[in-house]
Design a protein around this motif. Structure first.
Motif, PDB file in Angstrom:
ATOM      1  N   HIS A 180       0.649  -1.320  -0.100  1.00  0.00           N
ATOM      2  CA  HIS A 180       0.046  -0.441   0.232  1.00  0.00           C
ATOM      3  C   HIS A 180       0.764   1.443  -0.245  1.00  0.00           C
ATOM      4  O   HIS A 180       1.798   1.992   0.688  1.00  0.00           O
ATOM      5  CB  HIS A 180      -0.759   0.015   1.348  1.00  0.00           C
ATOM      6  CG  HIS A 180      -2.490   1.349   1.437  1.00  0.00           C
ATOM      7  ND1 HIS A 180      -2.718   0.902   2.183  1.00  0.00           N
ATOM      8  CD2 HIS A 180      -2.051   2.174   0.186  1.00  0.00           C
ATOM      9  CE1 HIS A 180      -3.503   2.288   1.994  1.00  0.00           C
ATOM     10  NE2 HIS A 180      -3.113   2.611   0.949  1.00  0.00           N
ATOM     11  N   THR A 181       0.952   1.662  -1.071  1.00  0.00           N
ATOM     12  CA  THR A 181       1.695   2.728  -1.254  1.00  0.00           C
ATOM     13  C   THR A 181       1.187   4.213  -2.022  1.00  0.00           C
ATOM     14  O   THR A 181       0.370   3.638  -3.146  1.00  0.00           O
ATOM     15  CB  THR A 181       2.922   2.915  -1.563  1.00  0.00           C
ATOM     16  OG1 THR A 181       3.044   2.636  -2.918  1.00  0.00           O
ATOM     17  CG2 THR A 181       4.003   2.020  -0.603  1.00  0.00           C
ATOM     18  N   HIS A 182       1.919   5.237  -1.944  1.00  0.00           N
ATOM     19  CA  HIS A 182       0.939   6.593  -2.903  1.00  0.00           C
ATOM     20  C   HIS A 182       2.556   6.849  -4.002  1.00  0.00           C
ATOM     21  O   HIS A 182       2.241   8.127  -3.386  1.00  0.00           O
ATOM     22  CB  HIS A 182       0.515   7.524  -2.258  1.00  0.00           C
ATOM     23  CG  HIS A 182      -1.156   6.696  -1.861  1.00  0.00           C
ATOM     24  ND1 HIS A 182      -2.238   6.966  -2.230  1.00  0.00           N
ATOM     25  CD2 HIS A 182      -1.632   6.177  -0.453  1.00  0.00           C
ATOM     26  CE1 HIS A 182      -2.945   6.051  -1.517  1.00  0.00           C
ATOM     27  NE2 HIS A 182      -2.710   5.997  -0.603  1.00  0.00           N
ATOM     28  N   ILE A 183       3.253   6.337  -4.402  1.00  0.00           N
ATOM     29  CA  ILE A 183       4.248   6.492  -4.945  1.00  0.00           C
ATOM     30  C   ILE A 183       4.165   7.073  -6.124  1.00  0.00           C
ATOM     31  O   ILE A 183       4.793   7.440  -7.122  1.00  0.00           O
ATOM     32  CB  ILE A 183       5.720   5.101  -4.781  1.00  0.00           C
ATOM     33  CG1 ILE A 183       6.409   6.093  -5.293  1.00  0.00           C
ATOM     34  CG2 ILE A 183       4.751   4.371  -6.492  1.00  0.00           C
ATOM     35  CD1 ILE A 183       7.722   4.356  -5.189  1.00  0.00           C
ATOM     36  N   ASP A 188       9.996  12.526  -6.172  1.00  0.00           N
ATOM     37  CA  ASP A 188       9.316  12.137  -4.629  1.00  0.00           C
ATOM     38  C   ASP A 188       9.158  11.056  -5.547  1.00  0.00           C
ATOM     39  O   ASP A 188       9.418  10.264  -4.508  1.00  0.00           O
ATOM     40  CB  ASP A 188       7.732  12.784  -4.828  1.00  0.00           C
ATOM     41  CG  ASP A 188       7.912  13.867  -3.517  1.00  0.00           C
ATOM     42  OD1 ASP A 188       9.009  14.378  -3.389  1.00  0.00           O
ATOM     43  OD2 ASP A 188       6.491  14.421  -3.352  1.00  0.00           O
ATOM     44  N   SER A 189       8.790  10.487  -6.361  1.00  0.00           N
ATOM     45  CA  SER A 189       8.655   8.630  -6.491  1.00  0.00           C
ATOM     46  C   SER A 189      10.032   8.176  -6.723  1.00  0.00           C
ATOM     47  O   SER A 189      10.071   7.147  -5.726  1.00  0.00           O
ATOM     48  CB  SER A 189       8.149   8.454  -7.844  1.00  0.00           C
ATOM     49  OG  SER A 189       6.812   8.851  -7.947  1.00  0.00           O
ATOM     50  N   ILE A 190      11.300   8.608  -6.952  1.00  0.00           N
ATOM     51  CA  ILE A 190      12.747   8.589  -6.985  1.00  0.00           C
ATOM     52  C   ILE A 190      12.679   8.420  -5.472  1.00  0.00           C
ATOM     53  O   ILE A 190      13.298   6.847  -4.585  1.00  0.00           O
ATOM     54  CB  ILE A 190      13.394   9.264  -7.343  1.00  0.00           C
ATOM     55  CG1 ILE A 190      13.359   8.909  -9.221  1.00  0.00           C
ATOM     56  CG2 ILE A 190      14.783   8.718  -7.347  1.00  0.00           C
ATOM     57  CD1 ILE A 190      14.276   9.913  -9.881  1.00  0.00           C
ATOM     58  N   GLU A 191      12.431   9.500  -4.525  1.00  0.00           N
ATOM     59  CA  GLU A 191      13.134   9.174  -3.072  1.00  0.00           C
ATOM     60  C   GLU A 191      12.331   8.058  -2.245  1.00  0.00           C
ATOM     61  O   GLU A 191      12.733   7.697  -1.161  1.00  0.00           O
ATOM     62  CB  GLU A 191      12.655  11.054  -2.623  1.00  0.00           C
ATOM     63  CG  GLU A 191      13.886  11.757  -3.092  1.00  0.00           C
ATOM     64  CD  GLU A 191      13.648  13.200  -2.562  1.00  0.00           C
ATOM     65  OE1 GLU A 191      13.974  13.391  -1.517  1.00  0.00           O
ATOM     66  OE2 GLU A 191      13.048  13.946  -2.939  1.00  0.00           O
ATOM     67  N   MET A 192      11.279   8.050  -3.196  1.00  0.00           N
ATOM     68  CA  MET A 192      10.091   7.240  -2.047  1.00  0.00           C
ATOM     69  C   MET A 192      10.838   5.396  -2.564  1.00  0.00           C
ATOM     70  O   MET A 192      11.118   4.587  -1.672  1.00  0.00           O
ATOM     71  CB  MET A 192       9.215   7.578  -2.279  1.00  0.00           C
ATOM     72  CG  MET A 192       8.436   8.912  -1.954  1.00  0.00           C
ATOM     73  SD  MET A 192       6.739   8.597  -1.999  1.00  0.00           S
ATOM     74  CE  MET A 192       5.735   7.057  -1.785  1.00  0.00           C
ATOM     75  N   HIS A 249       2.323   8.586   1.557  1.00  0.00           N
ATOM     76  CA  HIS A 249       2.280   9.357   0.016  1.00  0.00           C
ATOM     77  C   HIS A 249       3.954  10.248   0.424  1.00  0.00           C
ATOM     78  O   HIS A 249       2.948  11.045  -1.484  1.00  0.00           O
ATOM     79  CB  HIS A 249       1.304  10.477   1.377  1.00  0.00           C
ATOM     80  CG  HIS A 249      -0.288   9.575   0.905  1.00  0.00           C
ATOM     81  ND1 HIS A 249      -0.359   8.157   1.866  1.00  0.00           N
ATOM     82  CD2 HIS A 249      -1.324   9.993   0.272  1.00  0.00           C
ATOM     83  CE1 HIS A 249      -1.429   8.443   2.042  1.00  0.00           C
ATOM     84  NE2 HIS A 249      -2.227   9.089   1.004  1.00  0.00           N
ATOM     85  N   SER A 250       4.922  10.319   0.886  1.00  0.00           N
ATOM     86  CA  SER A 250       5.708  10.973   0.214  1.00  0.00           C
ATOM     87  C   SER A 250       7.059  10.543   1.042  1.00  0.00           C
ATOM     88  O   SER A 250       7.243   9.461   1.657  1.00  0.00           O
ATOM     89  CB  SER A 250       5.766  12.395   0.876  1.00  0.00           C
ATOM     90  OG  SER A 250       5.697  12.693   2.650  1.00  0.00           O
ATOM     91  N   PRO A 251       8.326  11.653   0.498  1.00  0.00           N
ATOM     92  CA  PRO A 251       9.834  10.945   0.850  1.00  0.00           C
ATOM     93  C   PRO A 251       9.607  11.878   1.979  1.00  0.00           C
ATOM     94  O   PRO A 251      10.923  11.406   2.591  1.00  0.00           O
ATOM     95  CB  PRO A 251      10.397  11.185  -0.362  1.00  0.00           C
ATOM     96  CG  PRO A 251       9.891  12.440  -0.861  1.00  0.00           C
ATOM     97  CD  PRO A 251       8.286  12.549  -0.409  1.00  0.00           C
ATOM     98  N   VAL A 252       9.019  12.830   2.997  1.00  0.00           N
ATOM     99  CA  VAL A 252       8.881  13.062   4.234  1.00  0.00           C
ATOM    100  C   VAL A 252       8.538  12.918   5.436  1.00  0.00           C
ATOM    101  O   VAL A 252       9.532  12.022   6.172  1.00  0.00           O
ATOM    102  CB  VAL A 252       8.716  14.654   4.166  1.00  0.00           C
ATOM    103  CG1 VAL A 252       9.224  15.441   4.952  1.00  0.00           C
ATOM    104  CG2 VAL A 252      10.116  15.406   2.427  1.00  0.00           C
ATOM    105  N   GLN A 253       6.546  13.380   5.052  1.00  0.00           N
ATOM    106  CA  GLN A 253       6.261  12.409   5.918  1.00  0.00           C
ATOM    107  C   GLN A 253       5.014  10.945   5.267  1.00  0.00           C
ATOM    108  O   GLN A 253       4.781  11.085   4.171  1.00  0.00           O
ATOM    109  CB  GLN A 253       4.701  13.056   6.039  1.00  0.00           C
ATOM    110  CG  GLN A 253       6.003  14.424   7.503  1.00  0.00           C
ATOM    111  CD  GLN A 253       4.584  15.843   7.276  1.00  0.00           C
ATOM    112  OE1 GLN A 253       3.776  15.720   6.942  1.00  0.00           O
ATOM    113  NE2 GLN A 253       4.904  16.805   8.898  1.00  0.00           N
TER     114      GLN A 253
END
Length: 258
Positions: free
Chosen positions: A5-8, A21-25, A198-202
């Motif tokens: 389950h990810t929103h990548i 963002d996708s690459i960082e995730m 949902h993000s690479p930060v939170q």
């Protein structure tokens, strides 16, 4: 670990804003031991996100998969959707507008957080009737589950699987979600733990923090089933492993371990 389950996928919902963002995730997931990620953008939310299976979904997924394969060759990206449950979900499934997890029969389904429990139960049964297998997303976050966790026991009885967010164990979604997540875990009602990133930060793709947090109280065998074996089985269309269930009796509530 395998994250179902990810929103990548970039730009499709309230997850990754762009391909960076996708690459960082992807990099964060790989760094902390995740081997495969299922991309599950929000789908079928009336007036907000459609994201049905079609040319646009295929284009975004294909491009993202190719870039992640190049940037993080040790991480496998698989396709899926997080389906908001409406009356027409069974028809959308049979019409091929909803893409199940990695072309299996498993469908990640979410409800409104204040949904009517009778509606949720009825829709899960209808989805089972069209031979799909619901994986209820972040079950611990629904108000009606927090009020009556035994609902989840009934869902398991009709053949549904249960996904819990890793952030709930860490208090990310409040005390009620945390308490419910542990109740479900302690009664062997959780099929898989996932990031719902949902993000690479939170709300990130790092799964190791929750694994290590739970490792203090639960066996490695149990956690490996929730973080790896069962998610892998779901992605392969196989039945998840079942641990011994602690009986539930409505009259007396949750039984203690003996």
């Amino acid at each position: 670990m395998i994250d179902i389950h990810t929103h990548i996928l970039p730009g499709l919902d309230d997850g990754a804003a762009d391909i960076y963002d996708s690459i960082e995730m992807a990099a964060l997931a790989h760094e902390y031991g995740t081997k495969a990620i299922v991309a599950t953008p929000h789908c079928n939310i009336p007036g907000i996100y459609g994201n049905y299976f079609g040319k646009e979904y295929c284009r975004v997924f294909k491009e993202t998969k190719e870039i992640i394969q190049r940037e993080q060759p040790g991480l496998l990206l698989l396709a899926g959707m997080e389906v908001y449950t409406t009356e027409d979900v069974p028809e959308l499934l049979t019409d091929g507008k909803i893409f199940p997890i990695n072309r299996t029969r498993y469908v990640l389904m979410e409800f409104d957080f204040a949904e009517d429990p009778d509606f949720a139960d009825r829709m899960l049964r209808r989805v089972r009737e069209v031979r799909a297998i619901p994986v209820v997303a972040h079950a611990e976050r629904y108000e009606f589950v927090q009020d009556a966790p035994e609902i989840v026991w009934n869902w398991k009885k009709i053949g549904c699987e249960i996904q819990v967010n890793k952030g709930s164990f860490l208090g990310r979604f409040g005390t009620r979600a945390r308490k419910t997540a542990f109740e479900l875990l302690n009664h062997n009602l959780v099929t898989a733990v996932a990031s719902d990133a949902h993000s690479p930060v939170q709300r990130t793709t790092c799964m190791a923090d929750a694994y290590e947090h739970l490792r203090k109280e639960y066996s490695r065998e149990y956690l490996d089933a929730l973080f790896h074996v069962n998610p892998r089985n779901i992605c392969n269309g196989r039945k998840p492993v079942q641990f011994r269930k602690i009986p539930f009796e409505e009259e007396y509530g949750w039984k203690e371990r003996i």
